[in-house]
Design an enzyme around this catalytic site. Sequence first.
Site, PDB file in Angstrom:
ATOM      1  N   HIS A 136       0.962  -1.127   0.455  1.00  0.00           N
ATOM      2  CA  HIS A 136      -0.206   0.005   0.098  1.00  0.00           C
ATOM      3  C   HIS A 136       0.907   1.513  -0.117  1.00  0.00           C
ATOM      4  CE1 HIS A 136      -2.956   3.574   1.731  1.00  0.00           C
ATOM      5  NE2 HIS A 136      -4.120   2.123   1.303  1.00  0.00           N
ATOM      6  N   ASP A 213       2.706  -4.409   7.784  1.00  0.00           N
ATOM      7  CA  ASP A 213       1.836  -3.826   7.674  1.00  0.00           C
ATOM      8  C   ASP A 213       0.722  -4.932   8.250  1.00  0.00           C
ATOM      9  OD1 ASP A 213      -0.466  -2.235   7.121  1.00  0.00           O
ATOM     10  OD2 ASP A 213       0.205  -1.844   5.256  1.00  0.00           O
ATOM     11  N   GLN A 216      -4.864  -5.651   6.731  1.00  0.00           N
ATOM     12  CA  GLN A 216      -5.815  -6.572   6.482  1.00  0.00           C
ATOM     13  C   GLN A 216      -4.808  -7.922   7.087  1.00  0.00           C
ATOM     14  OE1 GLN A 216      -8.051  -6.154   4.038  1.00  0.00           O
ATOM     15  NE2 GLN A 216      -6.865  -3.814   3.921  1.00  0.00           N
ATOM     16  N   LYS A 239     -10.866  -0.723  10.224  1.00  0.00           N
ATOM     17  CA  LYS A 239     -10.887  -1.466   9.429  1.00  0.00           C
ATOM     18  C   LYS A 239     -10.929  -3.006  10.281  1.00  0.00           C
ATOM     19  CE  LYS A 239      -7.909  -0.040   5.373  1.00  0.00           C
ATOM     20  NZ  LYS A 239      -7.180   0.375   4.662  1.00  0.00           N
ATOM     21  N   CYS A 377      -4.194   2.298  -3.627  1.00  0.00           N
ATOM     22  CA  CYS A 377      -3.372   3.075  -2.932  1.00  0.00           C
ATOM     23  C   CYS A 377      -1.844   1.734  -3.192  1.00  0.00           C
ATOM     24  CB  CYS A 377      -3.396   3.189  -1.500  1.00  0.00           C
ATOM     25  SG  CYS A 377      -5.095   5.008  -1.289  1.00  0.00           S
TER      26      CYS A 377
HETATM   27  C1  LIG Z   1      -6.089   0.721   4.333  1.00  0.00           C
HETATM   28  C2  LIG Z   1      -4.409   0.022   4.263  1.00  0.00           C
HETATM   29  C3  LIG Z   1      -3.803   1.411   4.742  1.00  0.00           C
HETATM   30  C4  LIG Z   1      -3.450   2.272   5.060  1.00  0.00           C
HETATM   31  O1  LIG Z   1      -4.911   2.320   6.139  1.00  0.00           O
HETATM   32  P1  LIG Z   1      -4.889   4.089   6.723  1.00  0.00           P
HETATM   33  O2  LIG Z   1      -5.757   3.496   7.931  1.00  0.00           O
HETATM   34  O3  LIG Z   1      -5.765   4.926   5.533  1.00  0.00           O
HETATM   35  O4  LIG Z   1      -3.713   4.437   7.332  1.00  0.00           O
HETATM   36  C5  LIG Z   1      -2.465   0.189   4.538  1.00  0.00           C
HETATM   37  N1  LIG Z   1      -1.789  -0.088   4.745  1.00  0.00           N
HETATM   38  C6  LIG Z   1      -2.931  -1.999   3.866  1.00  0.00           C
HETATM   39  C7  LIG Z   1      -2.546  -2.537   3.787  1.00  0.00           C
HETATM   40  C8  LIG Z   1      -4.415  -1.568   3.822  1.00  0.00           C
HETATM   41  O5  LIG Z   1      -5.127  -2.467   3.826  1.00  0.00           O
END
Ligand SMILES: *Cc1c(COP(=O)(O)O)cnc(C)c1O
Length: 419
Positions: A136, A213, A216, A239, A377
Site C-alpha cells: 500500500h 503492515d 488487513q 478495518k 493505493c
Molecule cells: C488500508 C491499508 C493501509 C492504510 O490504512 P490507513 O487507515 O489509511 O492508514 C495500509 N496498508 C494496508 C495493507 C491497508 O489495507
Amino acid sequence: MVFETKNKISPNINDYNIDSIRDDFPALSLECNGYPLSFLDSGASAQKPSKVLERMDHAYRNEYANVHRGAYTLSQQATDNYENARKTVADFMNAKSSDEIIFTRNVTSAINLVAHSYGRNFLKAGDEVVISHMEHHANIVPWQLLRDAVGIELKIAPIDDAGNFLLDDFEKILGPKTKLVAITHVSNVLGTIVPIKKIVQLAKTVDAKVLIDGCQGIVHEGVDVQSLDADFYAFTGHKLYGPSGIGVLWGKLDLLNAMPPYEGGGDMIEIVTFEKSTFRDAPARFEAGTPPIIEAVGLAAAIDYITSIGVNNIATHENHMLEYATSCLAEIDGLRIIGNADKKIGIISFELDDIHPHDISTIIDSKGVAVRAGHHCAQPLMERYGVPATTRASFGMYTSEGDIDQLADALKYAKGIFG
Ligand SMILES: *Cc1c(COP(=O)(O)O)cnc(C)c1O
C-alpha cells in the site's frame, strides 16, 4: 497460519450464526438505491457493530474527560478506560507488555513514526530497506521520504503473476546492507497472505529489523507478535470493526525506548525547560498531545466483540465466502480475477471485459452493491499487472452468500449494459 488469542475461549464454528452477526451491524440493514445494501468494501473500512457504537456513546456520556492529567474521578475513569484499551490490544496481539502498544491515528501514521524515529536515526546513506511489489502507498511513500532525507536505497521484493510473494527472490535481495524489511501481512488488492514468519526468519539472518503492515492481516488472521518475532507490527482500527481515528504500532520495548520521539508536545515529556526537555519511555514517548481517547475505548470494544466470536471462526467463514464468490464470479464471461495466490483472504480484484472499474462500480451501486474501484493505493502493483485500476470486492465477518449473489447479478446487469 491462524493464531488463537491467549486465555480467551473461542466458540465453535458451528455456532457461527451469520444472521445474528449481521443483526449486530446497524449499517447492514440499510437500503441503497431501493435494494438491500450489499456492502463489499470492508477492505477499505469495516462497518461497526452496535457494541462498539454503544460503548463509545456511553463513554462520551458518562466517562469523558482528558486522560493522564486530572486527579479527579472522571479523569481517572477516562485514563483507566484508555489504559485498559491498551491492555486489550496487547492481549489480542499477545504482546509481552502494554507498554509495547502505541496508539496512533491509523497505520499510516504508525509507519511514518517508524520511518522518522527509527529511520532517520538508525539508518544512513547506502543502507537498504526492502519492501514488496504489493505494498500500500502507506508502506512505500514513507520510505521514499526517508530515501530523500538520508539516502537509503529501496529494494523491491517481487511477486509472481498469481500474486504469490517470492521467498527465494526475497532471500537473494537480502545482504549486509539490508537494515529494514517492511512488508504487508496481507495484500489489500490481491488478498495474498504473505509468509511473514519466513520473512522474519530470513531477515534475521542478515540482522535486519522487520516491520509488518498488519492492516488487513490482523483482521483476517490475527497475530501473535511474540511467536512472529518481528520488530514492529502496525494496524489501523477502522478495518478491525473499530472506529476511525486510531491505529496501533506494536514494537519491541527496548527498540522503542532507544528511538527518539517523533512528535513533541504534552504527555510525552518528563521535564521541560527552555534549554532542554527529557522524555518518558514508550508508549508515552510516542503519544504527544491528547490521544484518541474514545477511539481507544471503541477499538477495545471491537476486539472484545471479535474475540467473542473467534478470529479463527471469522477466518473460516470468510474463506467460505471467498470460495463461494470465486466460483460465482467464474461463471461470468469476460471476468478476470487479478490475484490467485495459493493462500489468500476474502478480497477479489477483477476486471470485467474492458468496462472501466469506475463504470462497473457506479452501475452496480445502482443495484445496491458497494465495491471499491481504483488503484487501491497501490499504483506500482497496478502497473505490475498492466491495469490502471481494478474493481475490488472485499469481505468481512458479516458477508453473506446473499451479498455475493447480489454482486454477481449486478455484474451480469453491468455486462448487459455494455455488451
Ligand atoms: C488500508 C491499508 C493501509 C492504510 O490504512 P490507513 O487507515 O489509511 O492508514 C495500509 N496498508 C494496508 C495493507 C491497508 O489495507
